[in-house]
Design an enzyme around this catalytic site. Sequence first.
Site, short mmCIF file in Angstrom:
data_model
loop_
_atom_site.label_atom_id
_atom_site.label_comp_id
_atom_site.label_asym_id
_atom_site.label_seq_id
_atom_site.Cartn_x
_atom_site.Cartn_y
_atom_site.Cartn_z
N CYS A 1 -75.96 -116.47 46.33
CA CYS A 1 -75.01 -116.98 45.34
C CYS A 1 -73.64 -116.46 45.75
O CYS A 1 -73.52 -115.34 46.26
CB CYS A 1 -75.41 -116.42 43.97
SG CYS A 1 -74.21 -116.67 42.66
N LYS B 1 -81.11 -111.76 43.39
CA LYS B 1 -80.01 -112.73 43.41
C LYS B 1 -78.83 -111.99 44.02
O LYS B 1 -78.31 -111.04 43.41
CB LYS B 1 -79.70 -113.21 42.00
CG LYS B 1 -78.51 -114.17 41.93
CD LYS B 1 -78.33 -114.69 40.52
CE LYS B 1 -77.03 -115.47 40.36
NZ LYS B 1 -76.77 -115.82 38.96
N TRP B 2 -78.41 -112.40 45.20
CA TRP B 2 -77.36 -111.71 45.96
C TRP B 2 -76.06 -112.48 45.76
O TRP B 2 -75.89 -113.55 46.29
CB TRP B 2 -77.75 -111.69 47.43
CG TRP B 2 -76.84 -111.00 48.37
CD1 TRP B 2 -75.49 -111.11 48.46
CD2 TRP B 2 -77.22 -110.09 49.41
NE1 TRP B 2 -75.00 -110.33 49.47
CE2 TRP B 2 -76.05 -109.70 50.08
CE3 TRP B 2 -78.44 -109.59 49.86
CZ2 TRP B 2 -76.06 -108.83 51.17
CZ3 TRP B 2 -78.45 -108.73 50.94
CH2 TRP B 2 -77.27 -108.35 51.58
N ASP B 3 -75.16 -111.89 45.01
CA ASP B 3 -73.92 -112.57 44.63
C ASP B 3 -72.75 -112.11 45.50
O ASP B 3 -72.85 -111.09 46.22
CB ASP B 3 -73.64 -112.26 43.15
CG ASP B 3 -72.86 -113.34 42.44
OD1 ASP B 3 -72.24 -114.19 43.12
OD2 ASP B 3 -72.84 -113.33 41.19
N MET B 4 -71.62 -112.79 45.44
CA MET B 4 -70.41 -112.44 46.20
C MET B 4 -69.26 -113.15 45.52
O MET B 4 -69.13 -114.37 45.64
CB MET B 4 -70.62 -112.95 47.64
CG MET B 4 -69.78 -112.33 48.71
SD MET B 4 -68.18 -113.11 48.85
CE MET B 4 -67.58 -112.37 50.32
N ASN B 5 -68.44 -112.39 44.78
CA ASN B 5 -67.54 -113.02 43.83
C ASN B 5 -66.06 -112.99 44.14
O ASN B 5 -65.24 -113.08 43.22
CB ASN B 5 -67.79 -112.44 42.44
CG ASN B 5 -69.02 -113.07 41.80
OD1 ASN B 5 -69.08 -114.27 41.64
ND2 ASN B 5 -70.00 -112.25 41.49
N ASP C 1 -71.75 -122.50 39.52
CA ASP C 1 -71.67 -121.92 38.17
C ASP C 1 -71.51 -123.01 37.12
O ASP C 1 -71.57 -122.74 35.93
CB ASP C 1 -70.47 -120.96 38.08
CG ASP C 1 -70.83 -119.57 38.57
OD1 ASP C 1 -72.02 -119.30 38.76
OD2 ASP C 1 -69.91 -118.75 38.77
N ARG D 1 -61.08 -110.99 40.56
CA ARG D 1 -62.09 -110.58 39.56
C ARG D 1 -62.15 -109.04 39.46
O ARG D 1 -63.22 -108.46 39.38
CB ARG D 1 -63.47 -111.13 39.91
CG ARG D 1 -64.36 -111.28 38.68
CD ARG D 1 -65.81 -111.50 39.02
NE ARG D 1 -66.55 -111.91 37.84
CZ ARG D 1 -67.85 -111.74 37.67
NH1 ARG D 1 -68.57 -111.18 38.59
NH2 ARG D 1 -68.44 -112.14 36.58
N ASP E 1 -79.49 -110.44 35.31
CA ASP E 1 -78.25 -110.69 36.06
C ASP E 1 -77.33 -109.47 35.95
O ASP E 1 -77.78 -108.35 35.64
CB ASP E 1 -77.61 -111.99 35.54
CG ASP E 1 -76.83 -112.73 36.61
OD1 ASP E 1 -75.70 -112.31 36.90
OD2 ASP E 1 -77.35 -113.72 37.17
N ASP E 2 -76.07 -109.66 36.18
CA ASP E 2 -75.03 -108.63 36.22
C ASP E 2 -75.10 -107.73 34.96
O ASP E 2 -75.50 -108.18 33.90
CB ASP E 2 -73.68 -109.37 36.25
CG ASP E 2 -72.58 -108.50 36.80
OD1 ASP E 2 -72.79 -107.30 36.95
OD2 ASP E 2 -71.49 -109.05 37.08
C1 DGJ Z 1 -71.28 -115.34 39.41
C2 DGJ Z 1 -72.60 -116.07 39.44
O1 DGJ Z 1 -72.46 -117.34 39.95
C3 DGJ Z 1 -73.18 -116.07 38.04
O2 DGJ Z 1 -74.37 -116.82 38.01
C4 DGJ Z 1 -73.40 -114.66 37.59
O3 DGJ Z 1 -74.39 -114.07 38.40
C5 DGJ Z 1 -72.10 -113.86 37.67
N1 DGJ Z 1 -71.48 -113.98 38.95
C6 DGJ Z 1 -72.34 -112.41 37.36
O4 DGJ Z 1 -71.22 -111.64 37.51
#
Ligand code: DGJ
Length: 718
Positions: free
Chosen positions: A520, A470-474, A542, A437, A360-361
């Site tokens: 994600c 795993k393509w995230d977007m936070n 999460d 974030r 992961d990250d």
């Molecule tokens: C948010 C994701 O939902 C988590 O599972 C993890 O990948 C973190 N970001 C990593 O920054």
Amino acid sequence: MPIKFNKQNNKITITTKNTLYIMEIIGGRHLGHIYYGKKKRGFDPEFHYRCGSFTPYHENLYQFQPDLARTEYSYFGGGDYRCTSLKIKNADGNSVTLFDYKKHRIFKGRAPITRMPYAEVKDGDQTLEITLWDSHTECELKLYYTVFYDCDVISRYMKITNKGKNAVDIEKCMSLQCDLLGRDYDIISLHGAHCWERMYSRNPVRLGGQTIYSRRGTSSHQFNPFMGICRRTTTEERGDCFGFNFVYSGNFLGEAELGQEEGCRVQIGLGGDNFGWHLTPGETFESPEAVMTYTDKGIGQMSRNFHKFTRERILPEEIFENRPVVLNTWEAVYFNIDEKILLDFAEKSAKYGIDMLVMDDGWFGAREHDRAGLGDWWENPAKFKDGLKTFVERVKKNPLKFGIWIEPEMVNPDSDLYRAHPEWTLRCPGRENMLSRSQLVLDMSNPDVVEYLKESFEKTLGDVPIDYIKWDMNRHLSEVGSDFLPPERQKEVAHRYMLGTYDLYRWFRERFPNVMIENCSGGGGRYDLGMMKYSHQIWASDNTNPEWRTKIQYGSTVPYPVSTMSCHVSHPGDSIKEIDYRYTVAINGMLGYEMNILHMDDKVLSRIPEQIAEYRRYEELIKTGDYYRLLNPCECNYCAYYFADEANDNILLTFVQLTTDAKAKDIKLKVSRADLGATYVDKKTGEKYNGVDLRRGVVVTTNTSDERFCRMWELVKE
Ligand code: DGJ
């Protein structure tokens, strides 16, 4: 043929396996809606003309009053005072919009939509294209109805072309309008927040209208673009239920509004709050696709219609024979990616039957924490002594598959990318950018940004043998402006952001065809049909607390098949009971693990291979079986559901109690798909049940002392 035109009465009829949809061309210029509901032999209802006071009409067409009529599509300022589908500001400065029917055609297959995800057609599917014209703006509007016959789904989308000499501005655009008969409707929607996505809620459609929406630039944790509209008396098993959804991952608007006398208008589309499009002469704008379904067999069947449709027409083909059971590093080590520790993880994962290690990250740039590194997509050399490729090859020797985390759409101000290109973020002149974030949003409407990302990922991952991304977007979008676009196109930024993001998704799919993508967005913040077109599964939330998960998962199954739900068993401590309970909750979707296996008790760990072996027995049923919800954990202390295969030979029934009951009670779990004459054996206990008893209900006694009470029945026809 699913679509027919009757020249005698100007009616167009659309049929699917079980539904019927009828419209009529009225007075040669308006599209009147007649019926959407159950298919009935010989049923030919008439358009219902309604005339009243205080409602405008055209001089030679008194009997068609847009404000009272049920229509196929509606126009702002054109005498219809309800929520309307299309609003265009013309060169005169007013936004009065009106289109007249010109012609239509019926063709095999569908019209593709440029740069956006859309559902795939099969043999036998057809499309109706209706062309309308506005002689004042000289714009041509094409409305599309694509029929997915065996799924009982009809999709709607539109294209508008400026054939005039002046630019116009699209101020509101909806992809789908459906004017339902009657007023006694409830709206089912999925709302929430980060860590409690898709909470099921059901409320009466009120006077004054009800909306679901996102203004966040993503489909969001807060509302999902799904709307169910059912009669007040409809239950899971019976009654009228309409479902609507949007094949899109950005801002949206869903509206349900009661008419002044009768009827309920339902619409879904881009809306007008965060959307606009400057349409210059010769230019065409295409809307995203929206979908609708109907059943008279309750909310459960509406879900099953959408499940089948999503599985067969939206989701990408499976990459692997089985969905890999992953061990994800996030909740074990967070940003502390360490080659040595990860190789230990890999070895132990393989030992306990796990298929894939997901890093992961924390592996790239200066990503020691969430305040730096996003945008710099090269491996941190201090973390991988011999390079990323060699590290991945070592992991894969175990043997194990390998997955990697990315968050392409974002940048930290503390990154080489931002220092080189501050103009590549979304931003508005004179405004300070807000952080979320500690990160900013890249301007995905700018093709240079998308190109940069492609080049970066090509360089870093091009020769690394990855199996999964795993393509995230936070974060959500703010200061939605672009340096790349002129002032008159700034309202296009949020939509163009999605077009750029989809371009990048398509590039990944084409460049890495054997790589599975898990979508994600801080959990399930982009859990939508748009993302499902490119991703096999989505990280549901999460929040991996099992009680919350049952609620999140329940809501997610209302529009989406469980094969889209990535569900991890997390932090069982040193309790076998806990890991089993969390596993039972997790196999309402695609199984994975997220825990520090280096520091866990061997007794607990030894449950993992046993769980995976059991999950493999059910996996096909979970992925493709028909899903029946029995108890709603948002409304009671239990969750129960079952899967059945097509022939009713295999049934998997699950019951989960959330907390202990003060007093025990017997609950009947009715398996309506059990065959009456058959006997089923529960493979777990050897106990036998006949079909009649299963239909009457398997009795489970709720628990007063066991905090982690759950049960499964693996029923196989003898
Ligand atoms: C948010 C994701 O939902 C988590 O599972 C993890 O990948 C973190 N970001 C990593 O920054």
